[in-house]
Design a protein around this motif. Structure first.
Motif, PDB file in Angstrom:
ATOM      1  N   GLY A 473     -48.510-141.520  -3.723  1.00 24.36           N
ATOM      2  CA  GLY A 473     -49.173-140.229  -3.620  1.00 24.36           C
ATOM      3  C   GLY A 473     -49.905-139.786  -4.864  1.00 24.36           C
ATOM      4  O   GLY A 473     -50.118-140.544  -5.806  1.00 24.36           O
ATOM      5  N   CYS A 474     -50.204-138.494  -4.838  1.00 26.21           N
ATOM      6  CA  CYS A 474     -51.255-137.916  -5.664  1.00 26.21           C
ATOM      7  C   CYS A 474     -50.697-137.284  -6.936  1.00 26.21           C
ATOM      8  O   CYS A 474     -49.546-137.464  -7.295  1.00 26.21           O
ATOM      9  CB  CYS A 474     -51.913-136.816  -4.842  1.00 26.21           C
ATOM     10  N   ASN A 475     -51.595-136.512  -7.591  1.00 25.11           N
ATOM     11  CA  ASN A 475     -51.206-135.484  -8.565  1.00 25.11           C
ATOM     12  C   ASN A 475     -51.536-134.147  -7.918  1.00 25.11           C
ATOM     13  O   ASN A 475     -52.321-134.073  -6.992  1.00 25.11           O
ATOM     14  CB  ASN A 475     -52.025-135.524  -9.854  1.00 25.11           C
ATOM     15  N   TRP A 581     -47.487-134.832  -4.384  1.00 26.38           N
ATOM     16  CA  TRP A 581     -48.466-134.953  -3.304  1.00 26.38           C
ATOM     17  C   TRP A 581     -49.393-133.737  -3.279  1.00 26.38           C
ATOM     18  O   TRP A 581     -49.031-132.655  -3.709  1.00 26.38           O
ATOM     19  CB  TRP A 581     -47.752-135.077  -1.963  1.00 26.38           C
ATOM     20  N   MET A 582     -50.590-133.941  -2.745  1.00 26.22           N
ATOM     21  CA  MET A 582     -51.475-132.794  -2.519  1.00 26.22           C
ATOM     22  C   MET A 582     -52.344-132.962  -1.266  1.00 26.22           C
ATOM     23  O   MET A 582     -52.801-131.989  -0.715  1.00 26.22           O
ATOM     24  CB  MET A 582     -52.354-132.486  -3.744  1.00 26.22           C
ATOM     25  N   SER A 583     -52.587-134.190  -0.783  1.00 23.39           N
ATOM     26  CA  SER A 583     -53.629-134.332   0.238  1.00 23.39           C
ATOM     27  C   SER A 583     -53.054-134.412   1.650  1.00 23.39           C
ATOM     28  O   SER A 583     -51.867-134.702   1.845  1.00 23.39           O
ATOM     29  CB  SER A 583     -54.472-135.585  -0.045  1.00 23.39           C
ATOM     30  N   GLU A 584     -53.926-134.174   2.626  1.00 27.23           N
ATOM     31  CA  GLU A 584     -53.507-134.319   4.029  1.00 27.23           C
ATOM     32  C   GLU A 584     -53.080-135.757   4.305  1.00 27.23           C
ATOM     33  O   GLU A 584     -52.215-136.013   5.136  1.00 27.23           O
ATOM     34  CB  GLU A 584     -54.685-133.947   4.946  1.00 27.23           C
TER      35      GLU A 584
HETATM   36  S1  MSK Z   1     -56.448-141.190  -4.376  1.00 25.55           S
HETATM   37  S2  MSK Z   1     -54.935-139.266  -1.703  1.00 25.55           S
HETATM   38  S3  MSK Z   1     -55.100-138.256  -4.930  1.00 25.55           S
HETATM   39  S4  MSK Z   1     -53.004-140.804  -4.173  1.00 25.55           S
HETATM   40 FE1  MSK Z   1     -55.842-142.354  -2.866  1.00 25.55          FE
HETATM   41 FE2  MSK Z   1     -54.777-140.302  -5.327  1.00 25.55          FE
HETATM   42 FE3  MSK Z   1     -53.694-138.912  -3.395  1.00 25.55          FE
HETATM   43 FE4  MSK Z   1     -56.266-139.239  -3.465  1.00 25.55          FE
END
Ligand code: MSK
Ligand code: SF4
Length: 676
Positions: A473-475, A581-584
């Motif tokens: 996951g994300c920041n 996490w941050m995204s859908e």
């Molecule tokens: S790029 S979905 S911020 S992991 Fe896959 Fe990073 Fe999350 Fe985008």
């Protein structure tokens, strides 16, 4: 300071404290640098705009214009009957479930549409409509062909002969593309799951019919006045999430591997410090590797290197952000310059000659930051354009891919001489080993002789490895950058839990130096350290980009097949996690892990807290159906211990908890046991 820069000077009232904003020193330095130059970044914006707590709880509905209807959880929780209702009567549970479902739809759509783009390029390559792309990994093509019922041999005069590779590729490509919109049948790759899991999905009626349909159906069901039963909504989330993890994402991974090569471990570096003052710095950002693969090829050509030298540079330094970075890292060793929250900071170095973006996770503010420097910001995808007038759009087309890549590189090279005096590249970077996949884990931990996950399982059974965790996951600018990921993972490996990682979490691990075999001796418990030292792997294995979470699903499946750890993924001593996490997309990933049988813990806040009944369904009742369930734990150490407790619960159920106790005994204890 340039006039444009003055115009773009921060309007933020409060500035972020760089040390509180990130654990990474390069990031701290660049936040400070941006503030000195008056360039606003996400870290400052997060100080000045707080999140809406009703939305964060998941209980704001704006699905019709009688709303938005806001149903915050009363302070002290609900006593007695929950009487909260929207104008139409929708309850907090319905609203939160609908919002959650729309997040799954958004995430599954993003991964799967990425997969579709790759499948289309794959078809062009298979049909020889483009010279730029070729079928590179024939073994992988032959390995996946049987899933699509595509024959790899043909009978001629009673003899079995190898079939033409191009014919196989065209047939696989056609059948793969069909997965997005076929009229009948079920998702082909669902059968790649362990049999027990496939049967569970079948029994519960959640086998996806095709990828697009499940996403569209979420949008229909969550329209005003349609599905009002949170359990039924979760059922549709399940279909769409399986269609993502075991469909769109898995197809993207497989077809990318066939086109660009299956990753194998390689050494590289990570962090903003990979940029070079005397080189043309080109940063690729986003998710789809089809263009960035061509940029890598073009940047290595003598023509482009000579051109860069003719403009006074010593060469071309490529780097990446987010998952485009992970894609070209795992196949070519191109170093990531940072993860999600570092994207603006790369431009703030003043040394980014071009940033080339494709799709997903791209800040709209990049254009404002680029305006403050000489950076050319180039969009390349028809579905992801920016309105600002300093953005160049070069629409990528696979039929003239290498020409597009060279055109982009020339823009960057021509821009090298326009760098101002404001160049500051932080020195910090770290060494990493990346490029692990299902195949390479099998090789490193199973050995070519056995060719299976037997040795990994054996080490879990004998207790040296306590269990495994997929941490992805994300920041999130609401949390200290990289802190949740790194603190949590260090606690896991200290307790002998091996970690598989992808996405921005993998980049965080790389910048903190956790992706080297030497890390094991410093941070791991004795059992995991021994295994890592013996086979020469890091305790945290970089498995790729967001779509490559499908590699983790298949690795778990291989563990089930290798035997000794139960019959299904839900039997394994394993868990999933996304601390920042941050995204859908993270919600879709989380849900496909849960319904594949994985206990999955998120950090930060899940948009379920405003609807306790719905949340209880996700956190507790799903376990009875699929064997996996959601959880949310904010504190990273507690987060790690929730995972460890789950792993220990599974070890006990498998009857292997005693083996680990023996491993933890000292020599005298063991001798006593042996002589007893
Ligand atoms: S790029 S979905 S911020 S992991 Fe896959 Fe990073 Fe999350 Fe985008
Ligand atoms: Fe309000 Fe119902 Fe409309 Fe949602 S669908 S905004 S709860 S009236």
């Amino acid at each position: 300071m340039a006039e444009e820069k003055k115009e773009a000077v921060t309007k933020a009232k409060k500035m972020a404290d760089p040390v509180k904003a990130s654990i990474d020193i390069a990031t701290q330095e660049m936040i400070k640098r941006a503030q000195e130059l008056g360039v606003e970044t996400v870290f400052d914006r997060a100080e000045n705009m707080k999140a809406c707590q009703i939305g964060a709880q998941g209980t704001c509905c704006k699905n019709c214009s009688m709303g938005p209807c806001r149903l915050p959880l009363p302070k002290g929780g609900i006593e007695g009957e929950d009487e909260r209702k929207g104008l139409c009567g929708a309850t907090a549970n319905t609203i939160a479930a609908r919002n959650f479902a729309r997040m799954v739809a958004g995430g599954a759509a993003a991964h799967s549409d990425h997969g579709r783009s790759v499948a289309e390029v794959f078809m062009s390559a298979a049909r020889k409509e483009t010279d730029a792309y070729k079928i590179k990994d024939i073994n992988k093509l032959l390995a996946i062909a049987p899933h699509f019922d595509v024959a790899t041999q043909v009978e001629v005069d009673g003899e079995q002969l190898d079939r033409d590779i191009d014919e196989i590729a065209v047939e696989v490509g056609e059948k793969a593309l069909n997965e997005w919109g076929k009229a009948e049948g079920e998702l082909i790759y669902a059968k790649r799951a362990p049999e027990a899991l496939y049967e569970k999905w079948k029994k519960n009626g959640v086998l996806p019919r095709n990828i697009d349909r499940e996403i569209v159906e979420i949008m229909h069901r969550t329209h005003m006045g349609v599905d009002q039963d949170y359990k039924n909504l979760v059922k549709q989330c399940t279909r769409a999430a399986i269609a993502d993890g075991w469909g769109g994402s898995m197809l993207a991974t497989d077809l990318q591997d066939i086109l660009f090569g299956t990753p194998y471990p390689l050494q590289s570096e990570a962090n903003i410090g990979i940029m070079k003052e005397d080189h043309v710095n080109v940063i690729v950002h986003g998710h789809e590797p089809v263009l960035s693969e061509m940029i890598v090829a073009a940047a290595q050509s003598k023509e482009m290197i000579d051109y860069a030298k003719s403009k006074g540079a010593h060469g071309i330094q490529l780097g990446g952000i987010c998952c485009t970075a992970n894609e070209i890292l795992q196949r070519h060793g191109v170093p990531p310059a940072g993860n999600f929250l570092q994207q603006e900071l790369v431009i703030v170095t003043g040394a980014c000659d071009a940033m080339v973006v494709d799709v997903q996770c791209i800040f709209q503010n990049l254009a404002n930051v680029a305006k403050c420097f000489h950076t050319k910001l180039i969009t390349t995808h028809p579905i992801a354009r920016m309105e600002q007038d300093n953005v160049i759009h070069i629409e990528f087309d696979e039929h003239h891919a290498i020409e597009d890549a060279k055109r982009i590189l020339k823009i960057a090279i021509d821009n090298f001489e326009n760098r101002g005096a404001d160049v500051m590249i932080p020195r910090h970077k770290a060494i990493q080993i990346a490029g692990f996949g299902v195949e390479s884990v099998e090789y490193h931990l199973g050995g070519t002789f056995r060719g299976s996950y037997y040795t990994l399982n054996d080490n879990i059974i004998n207790g040296r490895i306590r269990g495994g965790a997929g941490v992805v996951g994300c920041n999130n600018a609401r949390q200290r950058h990289n802190d949740g990921c790194i603190t949590m993972i260090k606690e896991l490996i200290k307790n002998d839990v091996i970690v598989l990682t992808t996405g921005c979490n993998a980049i965080a691990c790389a910048t903190e130096g956790l992706l080297t075999p030497e890390t094991a001796a410093v941070f791991c418990g004795p059992g995991l350290a021994e295994v890592c030292e013996t086979v020469g792997i890091p305790p945290v294995l970089h498995m790729g980009s967001c779509v490559d979470n499908s590699r983790i699903l298949l690795a778990l499946t291989e563990m089930v097949k290798a035997g000794g750890l139960g019959n299904d993924i839900s039997d394994l001593p394993a868990a999933g996690s996304a601390p920042e996490w941050m995204s859908e997309k993270a919600i879709s990933i989380g849900h496909y892990f849960v319904v594949s049988g994985v206990y999955t813990v998120f950090g930060g806040m899940l948009p379920t807290t405003g609807a306790p009944v719905f949340e209880k369904y996700l956190f507790e009742e799903l376990e009875n159906i699929y064997g996996g369930m959601w959880d949310m734990v904010v504190d990273p150490i507690e987060h790690a211990h929730a995972i460890i407790a789950h792993i220990d619960k599974k070890r006990k159920a498998l009857g292997i908890d005693k083996a680990r106790e023996r491993i933890l005994m000292d020599m005298a204890d063991r001798q006593k046991l042996e002589t007893a």
